[in-house]
Design a protein around this motif. Structure first.
Motif, PDB file in Angstrom:
ATOM      1  N   TRP A   1       3.100 -13.186 -38.196  1.00  0.00           N
ATOM      2  CA  TRP A   1       1.890 -13.813 -38.700  1.00  0.00           C
ATOM      3  C   TRP A   1       2.299 -14.861 -39.712  1.00  0.00           C
ATOM      4  O   TRP A   1       3.463 -14.927 -40.108  1.00  0.00           O
ATOM      5  CB  TRP A   1       0.900 -12.816 -39.254  1.00  0.00           C
ATOM      6  CG  TRP A   1       1.357 -11.954 -40.423  1.00  0.00           C
ATOM      7  CD1 TRP A   1       2.376 -12.188 -41.301  1.00  0.00           C
ATOM      8  CD2 TRP A   1       0.780 -10.729 -40.821  1.00  0.00           C
ATOM      9  NE1 TRP A   1       2.461 -11.182 -42.216  1.00  0.00           N
ATOM     10  CE2 TRP A   1       1.487 -10.264 -41.955  1.00  0.00           C
ATOM     11  CE3 TRP A   1      -0.283  -9.963 -40.370  1.00  0.00           C
ATOM     12  CZ2 TRP A   1       1.176  -9.075 -42.617  1.00  0.00           C
ATOM     13  CZ3 TRP A   1      -0.585  -8.785 -41.047  1.00  0.00           C
ATOM     14  CH2 TRP A   1       0.138  -8.354 -42.140  1.00  0.00           C
ATOM     15  N   ILE A   2       1.352 -15.668 -40.127  1.00  0.00           N
ATOM     16  CA  ILE A   2       1.660 -16.755 -41.068  1.00  0.00           C
ATOM     17  C   ILE A   2       0.742 -16.635 -42.263  1.00  0.00           C
ATOM     18  O   ILE A   2      -0.477 -16.544 -42.118  1.00  0.00           O
ATOM     19  CB  ILE A   2       1.453 -18.137 -40.407  1.00  0.00           C
ATOM     20  CG1 ILE A   2       2.378 -18.307 -39.201  1.00  0.00           C
ATOM     21  CG2 ILE A   2       1.670 -19.257 -41.427  1.00  0.00           C
ATOM     22  CD1 ILE A   2       2.038 -19.507 -38.333  1.00  0.00           C
ATOM     23  N   SER A   3       1.344 -16.641 -43.445  1.00  0.00           N
ATOM     24  CA  SER A   3       0.577 -16.699 -44.684  1.00  0.00           C
ATOM     25  C   SER A   3       1.218 -17.742 -45.578  1.00  0.00           C
ATOM     26  O   SER A   3       2.402 -17.642 -45.903  1.00  0.00           O
ATOM     27  CB  SER A   3       0.564 -15.340 -45.397  1.00  0.00           C
ATOM     28  OG  SER A   3      -0.189 -15.432 -46.595  1.00  0.00           O
ATOM     29  N   ILE A   4       0.449 -18.756 -45.921  1.00  0.00           N
ATOM     30  CA  ILE A   4       0.935 -19.754 -46.870  1.00  0.00           C
ATOM     31  C   ILE A   4       0.069 -19.654 -48.120  1.00  0.00           C
ATOM     32  O   ILE A   4      -1.133 -19.414 -48.043  1.00  0.00           O
ATOM     33  CB  ILE A   4       0.919 -21.187 -46.283  1.00  0.00           C
ATOM     34  CG1 ILE A   4      -0.479 -21.604 -45.815  1.00  0.00           C
ATOM     35  CG2 ILE A   4       1.935 -21.298 -45.149  1.00  0.00           C
ATOM     36  CD1 ILE A   4      -0.597 -23.057 -45.398  1.00  0.00           C
ATOM     37  N   GLY A   5       0.688 -19.814 -49.244  1.00  0.00           N
ATOM     38  CA  GLY A   5      -0.039 -19.720 -50.504  1.00  0.00           C
ATOM     39  C   GLY A   5       0.564 -20.624 -51.552  1.00  0.00           C
ATOM     40  O   GLY A   5       1.681 -21.121 -51.409  1.00  0.00           O
TER      41      GLY A   5
ATOM     42  N   ALA B   1      -2.520 -13.174 -26.087  1.00  0.00           N
ATOM     43  CA  ALA B   1      -1.774 -13.176 -27.342  1.00  0.00           C
ATOM     44  C   ALA B   1      -2.609 -13.868 -28.413  1.00  0.00           C
ATOM     45  O   ALA B   1      -3.268 -14.876 -28.149  1.00  0.00           O
ATOM     46  CB  ALA B   1      -0.444 -13.909 -27.174  1.00  0.00           C
ATOM     47  N   VAL B   2      -2.574 -13.299 -29.620  1.00  0.00           N
ATOM     48  CA  VAL B   2      -3.322 -13.866 -30.741  1.00  0.00           C
ATOM     49  C   VAL B   2      -2.402 -13.921 -31.955  1.00  0.00           C
ATOM     50  O   VAL B   2      -1.794 -12.918 -32.340  1.00  0.00           O
ATOM     51  CB  VAL B   2      -4.580 -13.035 -31.074  1.00  0.00           C
ATOM     52  CG1 VAL B   2      -5.357 -13.666 -32.221  1.00  0.00           C
ATOM     53  CG2 VAL B   2      -5.470 -12.881 -29.840  1.00  0.00           C
ATOM     54  N   LEU B   3      -2.315 -15.095 -32.550  1.00  0.00           N
ATOM     55  CA  LEU B   3      -1.563 -15.294 -33.785  1.00  0.00           C
ATOM     56  C   LEU B   3      -2.554 -15.391 -34.922  1.00  0.00           C
ATOM     57  O   LEU B   3      -3.503 -16.183 -34.863  1.00  0.00           O
ATOM     58  CB  LEU B   3      -0.728 -16.582 -33.700  1.00  0.00           C
ATOM     59  CG  LEU B   3       0.028 -16.991 -34.961  1.00  0.00           C
ATOM     60  CD1 LEU B   3       1.085 -15.950 -35.349  1.00  0.00           C
ATOM     61  CD2 LEU B   3       0.678 -18.364 -34.769  1.00  0.00           C
ATOM     62  N   SER B   4      -2.331 -14.591 -35.973  1.00  0.00           N
ATOM     63  CA  SER B   4      -3.174 -14.642 -37.163  1.00  0.00           C
ATOM     64  C   SER B   4      -2.462 -15.441 -38.247  1.00  0.00           C
ATOM     65  O   SER B   4      -1.250 -15.292 -38.449  1.00  0.00           O
ATOM     66  CB  SER B   4      -3.468 -13.226 -37.676  1.00  0.00           C
ATOM     67  OG  SER B   4      -4.194 -12.498 -36.719  1.00  0.00           O
ATOM     68  N   ALA B   5      -3.234 -16.275 -38.941  1.00  0.00           N
ATOM     69  CA  ALA B   5      -2.657 -17.111 -39.992  1.00  0.00           C
ATOM     70  C   ALA B   5      -3.657 -17.246 -41.132  1.00  0.00           C
ATOM     71  O   ALA B   5      -4.869 -17.177 -40.922  1.00  0.00           O
ATOM     72  CB  ALA B   5      -2.317 -18.496 -39.434  1.00  0.00           C
ATOM     73  N   ASN B   6      -3.136 -17.422 -42.340  1.00  0.00           N
ATOM     74  CA  ASN B   6      -4.042 -17.650 -43.463  1.00  0.00           C
ATOM     75  C   ASN B   6      -3.430 -18.601 -44.483  1.00  0.00           C
ATOM     76  O   ASN B   6      -2.243 -18.886 -44.485  1.00  0.00           O
ATOM     77  CB  ASN B   6      -4.485 -16.335 -44.109  1.00  0.00           C
ATOM     78  CG  ASN B   6      -3.461 -15.728 -45.040  1.00  0.00           C
ATOM     79  OD1 ASN B   6      -2.408 -16.289 -45.303  1.00  0.00           O
ATOM     80  ND2 ASN B   6      -3.745 -14.545 -45.533  1.00  0.00           N
TER      81      ASN B   6
ATOM     82  N   HIS C   1      -6.998  -7.598 -41.655  1.00  0.00           N
ATOM     83  CA  HIS C   1      -8.368  -7.542 -41.136  1.00  0.00           C
ATOM     84  C   HIS C   1      -8.469  -8.255 -39.796  1.00  0.00           C
ATOM     85  O   HIS C   1      -9.117  -7.761 -38.866  1.00  0.00           O
ATOM     86  CB  HIS C   1      -9.345  -8.144 -42.140  1.00  0.00           C
ATOM     87  CG  HIS C   1      -9.461  -7.346 -43.394  1.00  0.00           C
ATOM     88  ND1 HIS C   1     -10.204  -7.752 -44.471  1.00  0.00           N
ATOM     89  CD2 HIS C   1      -8.933  -6.155 -43.764  1.00  0.00           C
ATOM     90  CE1 HIS C   1     -10.115  -6.861 -45.433  1.00  0.00           C
ATOM     91  NE2 HIS C   1      -9.350  -5.886 -45.030  1.00  0.00           N
ATOM     92  N   LEU C   2      -7.839  -9.427 -39.684  1.00  0.00           N
ATOM     93  CA  LEU C   2      -7.853 -10.155 -38.415  1.00  0.00           C
ATOM     94  C   LEU C   2      -7.193  -9.340 -37.313  1.00  0.00           C
ATOM     95  O   LEU C   2      -7.695  -9.281 -36.185  1.00  0.00           O
ATOM     96  CB  LEU C   2      -7.153 -11.512 -38.550  1.00  0.00           C
ATOM     97  CG  LEU C   2      -7.955 -12.634 -39.155  1.00  0.00           C
ATOM     98  CD1 LEU C   2      -7.072 -13.868 -39.364  1.00  0.00           C
ATOM     99  CD2 LEU C   2      -9.155 -12.980 -38.296  1.00  0.00           C
TER     100      LEU C   2
ATOM    101  N   VAL D   1      -5.187 -18.706 -31.668  1.00  0.00           N
ATOM    102  CA  VAL D   1      -4.726 -18.645 -33.052  1.00  0.00           C
ATOM    103  C   VAL D   1      -5.974 -18.565 -33.910  1.00  0.00           C
ATOM    104  O   VAL D   1      -6.907 -19.360 -33.746  1.00  0.00           O
ATOM    105  CB  VAL D   1      -3.895 -19.899 -33.438  1.00  0.00           C
ATOM    106  CG1 VAL D   1      -3.545 -19.866 -34.923  1.00  0.00           C
ATOM    107  CG2 VAL D   1      -2.643 -20.010 -32.580  1.00  0.00           C
ATOM    108  N   LEU D   2      -5.997 -17.590 -34.810  1.00  0.00           N
ATOM    109  CA  LEU D   2      -7.104 -17.430 -35.752  1.00  0.00           C
ATOM    110  C   LEU D   2      -6.571 -17.715 -37.146  1.00  0.00           C
ATOM    111  O   LEU D   2      -5.632 -17.052 -37.599  1.00  0.00           O
ATOM    112  CB  LEU D   2      -7.672 -16.009 -35.686  1.00  0.00           C
ATOM    113  CG  LEU D   2      -8.117 -15.515 -34.316  1.00  0.00           C
ATOM    114  CD1 LEU D   2      -8.573 -14.064 -34.392  1.00  0.00           C
ATOM    115  CD2 LEU D   2      -9.219 -16.408 -33.754  1.00  0.00           C
ATOM    116  N   ALA D   3      -7.155 -18.696 -37.813  1.00  0.00           N
ATOM    117  CA  ALA D   3      -6.676 -19.078 -39.145  1.00  0.00           C
ATOM    118  C   ALA D   3      -7.827 -19.040 -40.131  1.00  0.00           C
ATOM    119  O   ALA D   3      -8.935 -19.496 -39.831  1.00  0.00           O
ATOM    120  CB  ALA D   3      -6.049 -20.469 -39.117  1.00  0.00           C
TER     121      ALA D   3
END
Length: 179
Positions: A136-140, A102-107, A120-121, A72-74
């Protein structure tokens, strides 16, 4: 299955790191082993050829990524991209660390949502021969708030995270059977 989560923020108490810790908790609840590699704690030298690969923190990053079955890349979203510390960390890794994983991208974005860093990830993951999770996960905004137990306060964000993590775990488990 072992999952390494790389938290790409240098801020103490960062929402990116809290997000990684929550994802790790969800994975642990499903019986997976996790390691959160927090770039605020593991300070890497700037990437460059030569002796930097022998740096103690680079060796720890390499070991954490190499031993993982999935990653997981955050990142926080800075100026429409990923954080410099996460990009620097990824520069120390090559396809040996990502190939067929497997790679999960999150920000965590300052605005309502941030998808540029996720795009980009995903490009970086493809170039490293990893397999991007379709979710993917994006929280804001207020979605970046976590309670005292480390769970997201916003119910919609919590559901979105759970859904993405379930999809990621399913993909990772399938890939681990094949590769």
């Amino acid at each position: 299955m072992k999952v390494t989560l790389i938290a790409g923020s240098t801020r103490p108490d960062a929402s990116t790191t809290k997000l990684c810790q929550y994802i790790a908790r969800l994975l642990n609840e499903k019986g997976h082993e996790t390691e959160v590699f927090n770039l605020q704690e593991h300070i890497l030298p700037l990437y460059g050829p030569g002796e930097a690969y022998g740096h103690e923190e680079v060796q720890k990053l390499s070991a954490a990524a190499k031993s993982a079955d999935a990653l997981v890349l955050a990142t926080p979203e800075y100026h429409g991209s990923l954080s410099g510390v996460l990009k620097n960390a990824l520069d120390f890794l090559n396809s040996d660390y990502f190939n067929n994983k497997a790679v999960l991208s999150a920000n965590s974005a300052g605005g309502v949502v941030g998808t540029a860093s996720l795009l980009h990830l995903q490009t970086i993951v493809r170039n490293l021969h990893g397999i991007n999770c379709p979710e993917w996960i994006s929280i804001g905004g207020t979605q970046r708030e976590f309670d005292a137990e480390g769970a997201p306060v916003d119910e919609g964000a919590e559901l979105r995270i759970r859904t993405a993590v379930a999809s990621f775990a399913d993909l990772a488990e399938k890939l681990n059977k094949v590769f």
